[in-house]
Design a protein around this motif. Structure first.
Motif, PDB file in Angstrom:
ATOM      1  N   PRO A 302      42.480  39.950  42.034  1.00  0.00           N
ATOM      2  CA  PRO A 302      41.033  39.832  41.824  1.00  0.00           C
ATOM      3  C   PRO A 302      40.690  38.575  41.031  1.00  0.00           C
ATOM      4  O   PRO A 302      41.595  37.916  40.509  1.00  0.00           O
ATOM      5  CB  PRO A 302      40.722  41.078  40.981  1.00  0.00           C
ATOM      6  CG  PRO A 302      41.973  41.339  40.234  1.00  0.00           C
ATOM      7  CD  PRO A 302      43.110  40.915  41.123  1.00  0.00           C
ATOM      8  N   PRO A 303      39.411  38.230  40.908  1.00  0.00           N
ATOM      9  CA  PRO A 303      39.046  37.143  40.003  1.00  0.00           C
ATOM     10  C   PRO A 303      39.488  37.504  38.584  1.00  0.00           C
ATOM     11  O   PRO A 303      39.505  38.675  38.220  1.00  0.00           O
ATOM     12  CB  PRO A 303      37.514  37.112  40.088  1.00  0.00           C
ATOM     13  CG  PRO A 303      37.158  37.883  41.309  1.00  0.00           C
ATOM     14  CD  PRO A 303      38.248  38.854  41.562  1.00  0.00           C
ATOM     15  N   TYR A 304      39.871  36.461  37.805  1.00  0.00           N
ATOM     16  CA  TYR A 304      40.404  36.717  36.462  1.00  0.00           C
ATOM     17  C   TYR A 304      39.323  36.658  35.383  1.00  0.00           C
ATOM     18  O   TYR A 304      39.572  37.002  34.237  1.00  0.00           O
ATOM     19  CB  TYR A 304      41.495  35.693  36.106  1.00  0.00           C
ATOM     20  CG  TYR A 304      42.670  35.654  37.052  1.00  0.00           C
ATOM     21  CD1 TYR A 304      42.951  36.718  37.915  1.00  0.00           C
ATOM     22  CD2 TYR A 304      43.531  34.554  37.072  1.00  0.00           C
ATOM     23  CE1 TYR A 304      44.032  36.666  38.788  1.00  0.00           C
ATOM     24  CE2 TYR A 304      44.624  34.506  37.929  1.00  0.00           C
ATOM     25  CZ  TYR A 304      44.860  35.560  38.788  1.00  0.00           C
ATOM     26  OH  TYR A 304      45.926  35.513  39.625  1.00  0.00           O
ATOM     27  N   GLY A 305      38.152  36.128  35.732  1.00  0.00           N
ATOM     28  CA  GLY A 305      37.072  36.011  34.749  1.00  0.00           C
ATOM     29  C   GLY A 305      37.349  34.945  33.707  1.00  0.00           C
ATOM     30  O   GLY A 305      36.975  35.081  32.550  1.00  0.00           O
ATOM     31  N   GLU A 306      38.032  33.864  34.127  1.00  0.00           N
ATOM     32  CA  GLU A 306      38.383  32.813  33.156  1.00  0.00           C
ATOM     33  C   GLU A 306      37.248  31.828  32.948  1.00  0.00           C
ATOM     34  O   GLU A 306      37.166  31.182  31.920  1.00  0.00           O
ATOM     35  CB  GLU A 306      39.617  32.059  33.639  1.00  0.00           C
ATOM     36  CG  GLU A 306      40.860  32.929  33.535  1.00  0.00           C
ATOM     37  CD  GLU A 306      42.132  32.136  33.521  1.00  0.00           C
ATOM     38  OE1 GLU A 306      42.192  31.128  34.225  1.00  0.00           O
ATOM     39  OE2 GLU A 306      43.061  32.545  32.811  1.00  0.00           O
ATOM     40  N   ARG A 307      36.369  31.722  33.955  1.00  0.00           N
ATOM     41  CA  ARG A 307      35.264  30.773  33.795  1.00  0.00           C
ATOM     42  C   ARG A 307      34.179  31.370  32.907  1.00  0.00           C
ATOM     43  O   ARG A 307      33.917  32.585  32.989  1.00  0.00           O
ATOM     44  CB  ARG A 307      34.685  30.429  35.164  1.00  0.00           C
ATOM     45  CG  ARG A 307      35.383  29.258  35.801  1.00  0.00           C
ATOM     46  CD  ARG A 307      34.700  28.886  37.064  1.00  0.00           C
ATOM     47  NE  ARG A 307      34.494  30.041  37.937  1.00  0.00           N
ATOM     48  CZ  ARG A 307      34.441  29.980  39.250  1.00  0.00           C
ATOM     49  NH1 ARG A 307      34.602  28.836  39.853  1.00  0.00           N
ATOM     50  NH2 ARG A 307      34.224  31.056  39.980  1.00  0.00           N
ATOM     51  N   GLY A 309      30.923  32.724  31.597  1.00  0.00           N
ATOM     52  CA  GLY A 309      29.831  33.378  32.314  1.00  0.00           C
ATOM     53  C   GLY A 309      30.328  34.430  33.290  1.00  0.00           C
ATOM     54  O   GLY A 309      29.570  35.281  33.736  1.00  0.00           O
ATOM     55  N   ASP A 310      31.646  34.374  33.678  1.00  0.00           N
ATOM     56  CA  ASP A 310      32.170  35.344  34.642  1.00  0.00           C
ATOM     57  C   ASP A 310      32.698  36.595  33.946  1.00  0.00           C
ATOM     58  O   ASP A 310      32.940  37.616  34.586  1.00  0.00           O
ATOM     59  CB  ASP A 310      33.354  34.740  35.421  1.00  0.00           C
ATOM     60  CG  ASP A 310      32.883  33.683  36.397  1.00  0.00           C
ATOM     61  OD1 ASP A 310      31.656  33.541  36.525  1.00  0.00           O
ATOM     62  OD2 ASP A 310      33.736  33.017  37.003  1.00  0.00           O
ATOM     63  N   LYS A 311      32.921  36.479  32.652  1.00  0.00           N
ATOM     64  CA  LYS A 311      33.662  37.509  31.915  1.00  0.00           C
ATOM     65  C   LYS A 311      33.049  38.896  32.074  1.00  0.00           C
ATOM     66  O   LYS A 311      33.750  39.859  32.416  1.00  0.00           O
ATOM     67  CB  LYS A 311      33.721  37.150  30.430  1.00  0.00           C
ATOM     68  CG  LYS A 311      34.862  36.251  30.087  1.00  0.00           C
ATOM     69  CD  LYS A 311      35.202  36.349  28.599  1.00  0.00           C
ATOM     70  CE  LYS A 311      36.544  35.765  28.280  1.00  0.00           C
ATOM     71  NZ  LYS A 311      36.678  34.343  28.581  1.00  0.00           N
ATOM     72  N   ASP A 312      31.738  38.998  31.839  1.00  0.00           N
ATOM     73  CA  ASP A 312      31.093  40.315  31.873  1.00  0.00           C
ATOM     74  C   ASP A 312      31.138  40.924  33.264  1.00  0.00           C
ATOM     75  O   ASP A 312      31.397  42.114  33.433  1.00  0.00           O
ATOM     76  CB  ASP A 312      29.634  40.201  31.394  1.00  0.00           C
ATOM     77  CG  ASP A 312      29.575  39.881  29.911  1.00  0.00           C
ATOM     78  OD1 ASP A 312      30.632  39.964  29.267  1.00  0.00           O
ATOM     79  OD2 ASP A 312      28.482  39.537  29.421  1.00  0.00           O
ATOM     80  N   ALA A 313      30.877  40.075  34.278  1.00  0.00           N
ATOM     81  CA  ALA A 313      30.869  40.564  35.660  1.00  0.00           C
ATOM     82  C   ALA A 313      32.253  41.099  36.028  1.00  0.00           C
ATOM     83  O   ALA A 313      32.388  42.149  36.659  1.00  0.00           O
ATOM     84  CB  ALA A 313      30.456  39.453  36.600  1.00  0.00           C
ATOM     85  N   VAL A 314      33.285  40.374  35.602  1.00  0.00           N
ATOM     86  CA  VAL A 314      34.655  40.779  35.931  1.00  0.00           C
ATOM     87  C   VAL A 314      35.019  42.079  35.200  1.00  0.00           C
ATOM     88  O   VAL A 314      35.639  42.984  35.776  1.00  0.00           O
ATOM     89  CB  VAL A 314      35.634  39.622  35.622  1.00  0.00           C
ATOM     90  CG1 VAL A 314      37.042  40.122  35.383  1.00  0.00           C
ATOM     91  CG2 VAL A 314      35.638  38.633  36.772  1.00  0.00           C
ATOM     92  N   GLN A 315      34.583  42.167  33.958  1.00  0.00           N
ATOM     93  CA  GLN A 315      34.849  43.392  33.178  1.00  0.00           C
ATOM     94  C   GLN A 315      34.235  44.609  33.889  1.00  0.00           C
ATOM     95  O   GLN A 315      34.888  45.640  34.064  1.00  0.00           O
ATOM     96  CB  GLN A 315      34.246  43.227  31.790  1.00  0.00           C
ATOM     97  CG  GLN A 315      34.373  44.445  30.925  1.00  0.00           C
ATOM     98  CD  GLN A 315      33.799  44.209  29.527  1.00  0.00           C
ATOM     99  OE1 GLN A 315      33.607  43.071  29.114  1.00  0.00           O
ATOM    100  NE2 GLN A 315      33.542  45.272  28.818  1.00  0.00           N
ATOM    101  N   LYS A 316      33.004  44.440  34.357  1.00  0.00           N
ATOM    102  CA  LYS A 316      32.299  45.529  35.052  1.00  0.00           C
ATOM    103  C   LYS A 316      33.032  45.861  36.368  1.00  0.00           C
ATOM    104  O   LYS A 316      33.239  47.032  36.702  1.00  0.00           O
ATOM    105  CB  LYS A 316      30.861  45.060  35.338  1.00  0.00           C
ATOM    106  CG  LYS A 316      29.977  46.084  36.003  1.00  0.00           C
ATOM    107  CD  LYS A 316      28.506  45.668  35.914  1.00  0.00           C
ATOM    108  CE  LYS A 316      27.624  46.524  36.796  1.00  0.00           C
ATOM    109  NZ  LYS A 316      27.576  46.077  38.190  1.00  0.00           N
ATOM    110  N   THR A 337      46.569  39.701  37.394  1.00  0.00           N
ATOM    111  CA  THR A 337      45.459  39.026  36.694  1.00  0.00           C
ATOM    112  C   THR A 337      45.941  38.422  35.378  1.00  0.00           C
ATOM    113  O   THR A 337      46.927  38.889  34.795  1.00  0.00           O
ATOM    114  CB  THR A 337      44.276  39.991  36.424  1.00  0.00           C
ATOM    115  OG1 THR A 337      43.271  39.298  35.673  1.00  0.00           O
ATOM    116  CG2 THR A 337      44.678  41.232  35.663  1.00  0.00           C
ATOM    117  N   SER A 338      45.213  37.403  34.935  1.00  0.00           N
ATOM    118  CA  SER A 338      45.546  36.792  33.638  1.00  0.00           C
ATOM    119  C   SER A 338      44.725  37.453  32.533  1.00  0.00           C
ATOM    120  O   SER A 338      44.867  37.103  31.365  1.00  0.00           O
ATOM    121  CB  SER A 338      45.216  35.297  33.677  1.00  0.00           C
ATOM    122  OG  SER A 338      43.821  35.130  33.800  1.00  0.00           O
ATOM    123  N   ASN A 339      43.852  38.387  32.920  1.00  0.00           N
ATOM    124  CA  ASN A 339      42.943  38.998  31.950  1.00  0.00           C
ATOM    125  C   ASN A 339      43.689  40.008  31.082  1.00  0.00           C
ATOM    126  O   ASN A 339      44.121  41.068  31.567  1.00  0.00           O
ATOM    127  CB  ASN A 339      41.793  39.679  32.702  1.00  0.00           C
ATOM    128  CG  ASN A 339      40.641  40.000  31.794  1.00  0.00           C
ATOM    129  OD1 ASN A 339      40.830  40.560  30.718  1.00  0.00           O
ATOM    130  ND2 ASN A 339      39.440  39.644  32.209  1.00  0.00           N
TER     131      ASN A 339
END
Ligand SMILES: C[S@@+](CC[C@H](N)C(=O)[O-])C[C@H]1O[C@@H](n2cnc3c(N)ncnc32)[C@H](O)[C@@H]1O
Length: 377
Positions: A302-307, A309-316, A337-339
Motif C-alpha cells: 500500500p502507500p506508505y504515507g511518507e509524503r 499531507g498523506d499521513k492522515d489519509a494513509v492512517q485512516k 510498508t515503511s510506516n
C-alpha cells in the motif's frame, strides 16, 4: 567452469541462495553476493530462472590492491583473452568502499589500460581496439582494499522481465515482488489477492511462480552475444523453461486498486507477460474487500504515507483495511510498508515482521498467518 556471482538486494540473499541451490548449484553467501561455480549452461539458466537476483556476473579475478601499480599488474595478469574476443566492446565501471584506492575514475582507467595491454599482447595488436563487437561490461569493485573484477552476464537488470509496459508512481521492482510472494505460504491451489495492485507486479510475479514460468523467458541477455556461451546452450536452456512450465496449472489470482487507470495498466502488463486471462483485475477500494473463499493469501504494497499531507489519509486507510480483513481468519495477510505505526493503525500485531529494502526505503514485511487448513486423512 566459471566463477559465477548472483547479486542480490540487501535482505534477499537467503532467497537468492535458495533459488541458486534449486537450480542445482552449491553456493556460498556474502553480503549481496551469492557465489557458485557453473558451466556455460549455468549462465543461461541463472539468467532465465532466478526470480529474486539482481544480475549474474562472472568473476574474472579477486585480489588485494592498495596501489595503482598493484591494481594494474594484477589485472593484467588475468586471462582476459579467454573471455574477450578481439572486437569486444569492453567498458569498465567501478565502485570503491573503504579502500585506499578511492578514486573510482582512476581505478576504471587503470583496469581498462591493463586489459588493453594484455589483449594487445595476445592479439598482436599495437593501436586501439575497434570495440565494435559483442558487449562485455566489466566492473572493478573495491571493498576494503580487495578488488573484484567481473563481467556482467545479464545486460539490463534481471528485474526487467520485459512485460512492464506501463507503471504507476511507485512500482515495485519485479525481483522484490517475486520475493514477497516467495516469502508467503502461498501454493498455486490457493486464492491470491493483491488489493493495492498498481501496475500488477505482484499478481504477475505470483502467476509466473504459480505456473513455474521462467521470469526471463520474454527477454534477451547480453551473454547471448558471447561466442563462449554457444547458441545451442541458450536453445537448450530455453527449451528447459518450456518443458518445466505448468501452463495447465489453474490459478485464482486477483489484483485490485482504487485507481481505475492502474487497473488498466495492470491488465496491459499481464497481457504483455502472456498471462492476460490468468489474472483478474478490477477497480476496488481495500475497505470493500470481502470474500467467501478460504485459506487464501493477500500480499499488498500500500502507500506508505511518507509524503507530507498523506499521513492522515494513509492512517485512516490502514484502519479500514484492518477492519475489512479482520473476518478472514483462514487467510494469511502480508503487507509491505515503511510506516512504523502500521500494526497500531491496522489494529493487530503481526505474527512476524521481516526487514526488507524497497530500493533505498527501509520497510517491514508485516505477516499475519491465517489458520491452517484441516489435514486430509
Ligand atoms: C505503492 S503502489 C503499489 C505499486 C504496485 N505494487 C506496483 O508494483 O505497481 C500503491 C497502490 O495502492 C493504491 N491505493 C491507494 N489507496 C488505496 C485504497 N484505499 N484501496 C485500494 N488501493 C489503493 C494506489 O492507487 C497505488 O496504485
Amino acid at each position: 567452469m566459471f566463477d559465477l556471482i548472483a547479486t542480490s538486494a540487501m535482505g534477499l540473499e537467503a532467497l537468492v541462495a535458495k533459488e541458486v541451490r534449486d537450480l542445482g548449484y552449491e553456493c556460498s553467501v556474502e553480503n549481496g553476493r551469492i557465489s557458485y561455480k557453473g558451466d556455460a549452461s549455468a549462465i543461461a539458466r541463472s539468467n532465465l530462472w532466478l526470480r529474486t537476483a539482481d544480475r549474474i556476473r562472472i568473476k574474472i579475478g579477486e585480489f588485494k590492491a592498495t596501489t595503482f601499480d598493484e591494481l594494474f599488474e594484477k589485472t593484467k595478469a588475468l586471462p582476459w583473452e579467454n573471455f574477450l574476443p578481439e572486437d569486444a566492446e569492453f567498458p569498465v565501471t567501478g565502485k570503491s568502499v573503504k579502500s585506499k584506492l578511492f578514486s573510482v575514475s582512476d581505478c576504471q582507467a587503470i583496469v581498462k589500460k591493463a586489459i588493453v595491454e594484455r589483449m594487445r599482447k595476445h592479439y598482436k595488436k599495437s593501436g586501439w581496439f575497434d570495440e565494435n563487437g559483442p558487449l562485455f561490461k566489466i566492473e572493478v569493485a573495491l571493498h576494503k582494499d580487495v578488488a573484484l573484477l567481473t563481467i556482467d552476464a545479464s545486460g539490463s537488470g534481471l528485474h526487467k522481465r520485459g512485460y512492464r509496459a506501463g507503471q504507476g508512481e511507485a512500482p515495485l521492482k519485479e525481483t522484490l515482488a517475486a520475493a514477497l510472494v516467495m516469502l508467503t505460504n502461498w501454493t498455486p491451489d490457493k486464492p491470491f489477492v493483491d488489493p493495492f495492485c498498481g501496475s500488477g507486479t505482484i499478481p504477475i510475479e505470483a502467476a509466473l511462480i504459480g505456473q513455474n514460468i521462467a521470469p526471463g523467458f520474454n527477454r534477451e541477455f547480453v551473454s547471448e552475444g558471447w561466442h563462449w556461451v554457444p547458441e545451442k546452450v541458450w536453445e537448450e536452456a530455453r527449451m528447459e523453461t518450456e518443458d518445466l512450465a505448468s501452463y495447465d496449472q489453474p490459478l485464482d489470482i486477483t489484483g485490485t486498486d482504487i485507481d481505475h487507470r492502474m487497473v488498466k495498466i495492470a491488465e496491459e502488463n499481464a497481457f504483455e507477460a502472456g498471462l492476460g486471462d490468468l489474472i483478474q483485475f478490477k477497480q476496488m477500494q481495500v475497505r470493500d474487500f470481502t470474500t467467501t473463499k478460504e485459506y487464501g493469501v493477500i500480499v499488498g504494497n500500500p502507500p506508505y504515507g511518507e509524503r507530507l499531507g498523506d499521513k492522515d489519509a494513509v492512517q485512516k486507510m490502514y484502519a479500514e483495511m484492518g477492519a475489512a480483513l479482520a473476518p478472514l481468519d483462514t487467510w494469511s495477510i502480508y503487507i509491505l510498508t515503511s510506516n512504523e505505526q502500521f500494526e497500531q493503525y491496522y489494529g493487530k500485531p503481526a505474527t512476524k515482521k521481516r526487514k526488507l529494502f524497497n530500493g533505498f526505503i527501509r520497510t517491514d514485511y508485516y505477516q499475519y498467518w491465517g489458520k491452517r487448513p484441516p489435514r486430509i486423512k
